[in-house]
Design a protein around this motif. Structure first.
Motif, PDB file in Angstrom:
ATOM      1  N   ALA A 182       0.838  -1.203   0.000  1.00 41.75           N
ATOM      2  CA  ALA A 182       0.000   0.000   0.000  1.00 41.75           C
ATOM      3  C   ALA A 182       0.869   1.246   0.000  1.00 41.75           C
ATOM      4  N   ASP A 183       2.114   1.124  -0.481  1.00 40.59           N
ATOM      5  CA  ASP A 183       3.072   2.227  -0.418  1.00 40.59           C
ATOM      6  C   ASP A 183       2.746   3.321  -1.423  1.00 40.59           C
ATOM      7  N   ASP A 184       3.116   4.548  -1.061  1.00 39.69           N
ATOM      8  CA  ASP A 184       3.001   5.645  -2.016  1.00 39.69           C
ATOM      9  C   ASP A 184       4.243   5.681  -2.890  1.00 39.69           C
ATOM     10  N   ALA A 185       4.295   6.612  -3.830  1.00 40.27           N
ATOM     11  CA  ALA A 185       5.389   6.658  -4.802  1.00 40.27           C
ATOM     12  C   ALA A 185       6.720   6.978  -4.148  1.00 40.27           C
ATOM     13  N   VAL A 186       6.722   7.875  -3.168  1.00 41.81           N
ATOM     14  CA  VAL A 186       7.967   8.234  -2.483  1.00 41.81           C
ATOM     15  C   VAL A 186       8.571   7.013  -1.795  1.00 41.81           C
ATOM     16  N   GLU A 187       7.741   6.223  -1.123  1.00 38.37           N
ATOM     17  CA  GLU A 187       8.238   5.044  -0.431  1.00 38.37           C
ATOM     18  C   GLU A 187       8.702   3.973  -1.421  1.00 38.37           C
ATOM     19  N   LEU A 188       7.981   3.801  -2.518  1.00 40.15           N
ATOM     20  CA  LEU A 188       8.413   2.820  -3.511  1.00 40.15           C
ATOM     21  C   LEU A 188       9.764   3.211  -4.100  1.00 40.15           C
ATOM     22  N   GLY A 215      15.546   9.265 -11.643  1.00 40.36           N
ATOM     23  CA  GLY A 215      14.958  10.462 -11.070  1.00 40.36           C
ATOM     24  C   GLY A 215      14.356  10.176  -9.712  1.00 40.36           C
ATOM     25  N   VAL A 216      13.592  11.134  -9.223  1.00 44.06           N
ATOM     26  CA  VAL A 216      12.977  11.029  -7.899  1.00 44.06           C
ATOM     27  C   VAL A 216      12.113   9.781  -7.776  1.00 44.06           C
ATOM     28  N   PHE A 217      11.428   9.403  -8.861  1.00 45.64           N
ATOM     29  CA  PHE A 217      10.502   8.275  -8.829  1.00 45.64           C
ATOM     30  C   PHE A 217      11.019   7.080  -9.634  1.00 45.64           C
ATOM     31  N   THR A 218      12.319   6.867  -9.637  1.00 45.25           N
ATOM     32  CA  THR A 218      12.881   5.757 -10.406  1.00 45.25           C
ATOM     33  C   THR A 218      12.176   4.439 -10.073  1.00 45.25           C
ATOM     34  N   GLY A 219      11.630   3.812 -11.119  1.00 42.50           N
ATOM     35  CA  GLY A 219      11.003   2.505 -10.961  1.00 42.50           C
ATOM     36  C   GLY A 219       9.554   2.513 -10.557  1.00 42.50           C
ATOM     37  N   VAL A 220       8.972   3.676 -10.273  1.00 40.89           N
ATOM     38  CA  VAL A 220       7.577   3.740  -9.821  1.00 40.89           C
ATOM     39  C   VAL A 220       6.651   3.618 -11.034  1.00 40.89           C
ATOM     40  N   PRO A 221       5.723   2.674 -11.056  1.00 46.24           N
ATOM     41  CA  PRO A 221       4.838   2.497 -12.213  1.00 46.24           C
ATOM     42  C   PRO A 221       3.742   3.553 -12.266  1.00 46.24           C
ATOM     43  N   THR A 222       3.361   3.922 -13.482  1.00 48.32           N
ATOM     44  CA  THR A 222       2.354   4.965 -13.658  1.00 48.32           C
ATOM     45  C   THR A 222       1.690   4.829 -15.023  1.00 48.32           C
ATOM     46  N   TYR A 223       0.714   5.707 -15.271  1.00 51.29           N
ATOM     47  CA  TYR A 223       0.034   5.812 -16.562  1.00 51.29           C
ATOM     48  C   TYR A 223       0.017   7.262 -17.016  1.00 51.29           C
ATOM     49  N   GLY A 228      11.649   9.664 -13.624  1.00 55.92           N
ATOM     50  CA  GLY A 228      12.111   8.301 -13.361  1.00 55.92           C
ATOM     51  C   GLY A 228      11.051   7.229 -13.389  1.00 55.92           C
ATOM     52  N   VAL A 229       9.805   7.585 -13.629  1.00 52.24           N
ATOM     53  CA  VAL A 229       8.711   6.615 -13.566  1.00 52.24           C
ATOM     54  C   VAL A 229       8.810   5.573 -14.674  1.00 52.24           C
ATOM     55  N   THR A 230       8.098   4.482 -14.477  1.00 45.58           N
ATOM     56  CA  THR A 230       7.905   3.458 -15.496  1.00 45.58           C
ATOM     57  C   THR A 230       6.480   3.596 -16.016  1.00 45.58           C
ATOM     58  N   VAL A 231       6.333   3.887 -17.306  1.00 47.21           N
ATOM     59  CA  VAL A 231       4.998   4.087 -17.888  1.00 47.21           C
ATOM     60  C   VAL A 231       4.466   2.759 -18.405  1.00 47.21           C
ATOM     61  N   LEU A 232       3.295   2.380 -17.892  1.00 49.16           N
ATOM     62  CA  LEU A 232       2.663   1.116 -18.280  1.00 49.16           C
ATOM     63  C   LEU A 232       1.740   1.272 -19.476  1.00 49.16           C
ATOM     64  N   GLY A 233       1.176   2.472 -19.649  1.00 49.96           N
ATOM     65  CA  GLY A 233       0.229   2.690 -20.728  1.00 49.96           C
ATOM     66  C   GLY A 233      -0.488   4.004 -20.537  1.00 49.96           C
ATOM     67  N   LYS A 234      -1.726   4.046 -21.022  1.00 45.03           N
ATOM     68  CA  LYS A 234      -2.513   5.275 -20.983  1.00 45.03           C
ATOM     69  C   LYS A 234      -3.851   5.044 -20.278  1.00 45.03           C
ATOM     70  N   SER A 235      -4.320   6.105 -19.621  1.00 41.50           N
ATOM     71  CA  SER A 235      -5.601   6.061 -18.909  1.00 41.50           C
ATOM     72  C   SER A 235      -6.687   6.740 -19.724  1.00 41.50           C
ATOM     73  N   ARG A 236      -7.929   6.353 -19.465  1.00 40.84           N
ATOM     74  CA  ARG A 236      -9.075   6.848 -20.249  1.00 40.84           C
ATOM     75  C   ARG A 236      -9.551   8.213 -19.783  1.00 40.84           C
ATOM     76  N   LEU A 237     -10.165   8.926 -20.721  1.00 39.30           N
ATOM     77  CA  LEU A 237     -10.817  10.208 -20.463  1.00 39.30           C
ATOM     78  C   LEU A 237     -12.064  10.279 -21.332  1.00 39.30           C
ATOM     79  N   PRO A 238     -13.040  11.134 -20.985  1.00 40.23           N
ATOM     80  CA  PRO A 238     -14.184  11.323 -21.878  1.00 40.23           C
ATOM     81  C   PRO A 238     -13.732  12.057 -23.132  1.00 40.23           C
ATOM     82  N   GLU A 239     -14.553  12.071 -24.143  1.00 38.90           N
ATOM     83  CA  GLU A 239     -14.145  12.622 -25.430  1.00 38.90           C
ATOM     84  C   GLU A 239     -13.562  14.024 -25.294  1.00 38.90           C
ATOM     85  N   PHE A 240     -12.267  14.144 -25.610  1.00 42.46           N
ATOM     86  CA  PHE A 240     -11.507  15.393 -25.574  1.00 42.46           C
ATOM     87  C   PHE A 240     -11.540  16.084 -24.214  1.00 42.46           C
TER      88      PHE A 240
END
Length: 478
Positions: free
Chosen positions: A14-20, A65-73, A111-123
């Protein structure tokens, strides 16, 4: 109520990005292990949440970087090499981006690791991540409810524990609204604080600020400090690394009346008043504040939003892809386009008034160091209430009655943050907004630390009994 989350005893815990990031630096866990855990979590909950727009076959590692290895979108309205930028629209088939846009480069620099993209409503035009002919993005706190928009997919993934931090952007509340709905921290920065997407240069008034949604204040603070190392706007003071509350005492304005005329519901009002009382208990002076713009601001903002929708539909074949077909755009986009064309003659005066808002806001903030208000006029609605299939005029009325406090800061270009300061009787988060003068994100983060300590934020895998936001005790009169 049935909550949906992915928190478990894996590498992410349940860690946050700083702890990871600390654990990666200490070699307690590897970036590959974190990415694999996040992918597994997404596979477990996304069939119900519908928050992921696209995924890389192999996660993309950023620079150290600050968030080396932290997964995100990344949100699916900015370019990232190897993935299409679909903008939540079914009106065209987006090609795969050949290179990263400026926003993706900025995120990867942390430094993050990008897994992909997140959804949004049209534009990003709606305040709920819902679609015409596709599954809505659902709220992890209760999948029958909206998770807000436009960064709804990002908020769902962070709240559900898939990743601790995700890219978001805000052109009318699109960081703060989903943060409020999903119980997250969401800071919309000052105009120009971070890099802009390439398309922003075509806006007569740039409404959009880039940022993130997180579960902790320190993750948001660490992101902005890291992003400033990539891009630093000399027109405003640096935020720097904010690590806790400041000792200075501030003049806090309490704002409960919206320029839209919408009535703030009792649960939202109680959360705002509780926040004001917590600030007063900490020694800050709280006085009432009045919205600095006239009721005409609502019509001006709607006309400008309609202009942006018309620009998208008109330039779609050139700016997006030749497969663009306006007839396949959703009802909200097409309705806004028609609204703009009916009011073309009013646009010069509309733009003139909107450009004057920044000066009006700056004068208002000479009376207050920070203003506390609702993010939204009422708690998050059930799915369908703001669907793009609702008749246009009715949908606009519902949006005006809901999105009442956020657009001011997009027009003024000023910072504002949403904090999760309560749970409704239905067990859904309630966001409270703090806003400050242009360039003063630091004050907002300092106060956010104070409030996080005084009133710990709810988390979806805890607080399993629905809680009400108790009315605040009467505030002292001064």
């Amino acid at each position: 109520m049935s909550r949906v989350h992915a928190f478990t005893d894996d590498a992410l815990a349940a860690d946050d990005a700083v702890e990871l990031a600390r654990r990666v630096a200490a070699r307690e866990v590897s970036p590959a292990e974190l990415a694999a855990a996040a992918v597994a979590r997404a596979e477990r909950v996304d069939p119900e949440l519908h928050a992921v727009a696209a995924s890389y076959d192999r996660p993309r590692r950023g620079a150290a970087g600050v968030f080396t290895g932290v997964p995100t979108y990344l949100k699916d309205n900015v370019d990232a090499a190897g993935l299409p930028t679909q903008n939540g629209s079914a009106a065209y088939r987006a090609p795969v981006a050949a290179r990263d846009g400026a926003v993706a480069r900025q995120l990867l620099s942390t430094g993050v690791t990008v897994l992909g993209k997140s959804r949004l409503p049209e534009f990003g035009l709606n305040a709920s991540t819902e679609f015409d002919g596709a599954e809505a993005c659902r709220n992890p706190w209760d999948p029958g409810y909206s998770v807000g928009a436009s960064s709804g997919g990002a908020a769902a993934l962070v709240a559900a524990g898939v990743v601790p931090i995700a890219h978001a952007n805000d052109g009318g509340g699109s960081i703060r609204i989903p943060a409020a709905c999903a119980g997250l921290v969401g800071l919309k920065p000052s105009r120009g604080r971070l890099v802009d997407a390439e398309s922003r240069r075509f806006m007569p008034i740039n409404l959009v600020g880039e940022g993130v949604v997180t579960r902790t204040v320190r993750d948001t603070a660490a992101f902005f400090a890291a992003a400033e190392r990539h891009h630093r706007d000399p027109r405003m003071p640096a935020i720097g690394m904010v690590t806790g509350p400041a000792r200075r005492r501030l003049r806090v304005g309490l704002l409960l009346d919206s320029p839209t005329g919408a009535t703030v519901d009792a649960e939202t009002r109680a959360a705002v008043e509780l926040t004001a009382s917590l600030l007063e208990d900490a020694g800050h002076r709280v006085d009432s504040a009045e919205m600095p713009v006239s009721p005409g601001f609502v019509g001006d903002f709607l006309r400008y939003y309609a202009l942006l929708a018309d620009l998208v539909t008109t330039t779609g074949p050139l700016a997006l892809d030749r497969s663009w077909n306006t007839a396949r755009a959703d009802g909200l986009t097409r309705g806004l386009r028609a609204h703009h064309r009916r009011s073309l003659h009013r646009m010069p005066a509309t733009l003139r008034r909107l450009r004057a808002v920044a000066g009006t806001y700056a004068s208002w903030l000479t009376k207050h160091d920070v203003v506390v208000s609702p993010v939204l006029a009422h708690t998050t609605p059930r799915l369908g209430h703001l669907a793009p299939t609702v008749p246009f005029d009715e949908l606009i009325d519902r949006l005006i009655g809901y999105v009442s406090f956020t657009p001011l800061h997009n027009v003024a270009g000023t910072p504002a943050i949403s904090l999760p300061m309560g749970l409704s009787v239905a067990g859904l988060p309630i966001g409270v907004q703090l806003s400050a003068a242009y360039g003063d994100e630091r004050t907002l983060l300092e106060l956010a630390y104070l409030l996080e300590s005084a009133h710990p934020f709810p988390v979806v895998h805890e607080n399993m009994v629905a809680a009400t936001t108790e009315p605040a005790p009467p505030r002292k009169t001064r």
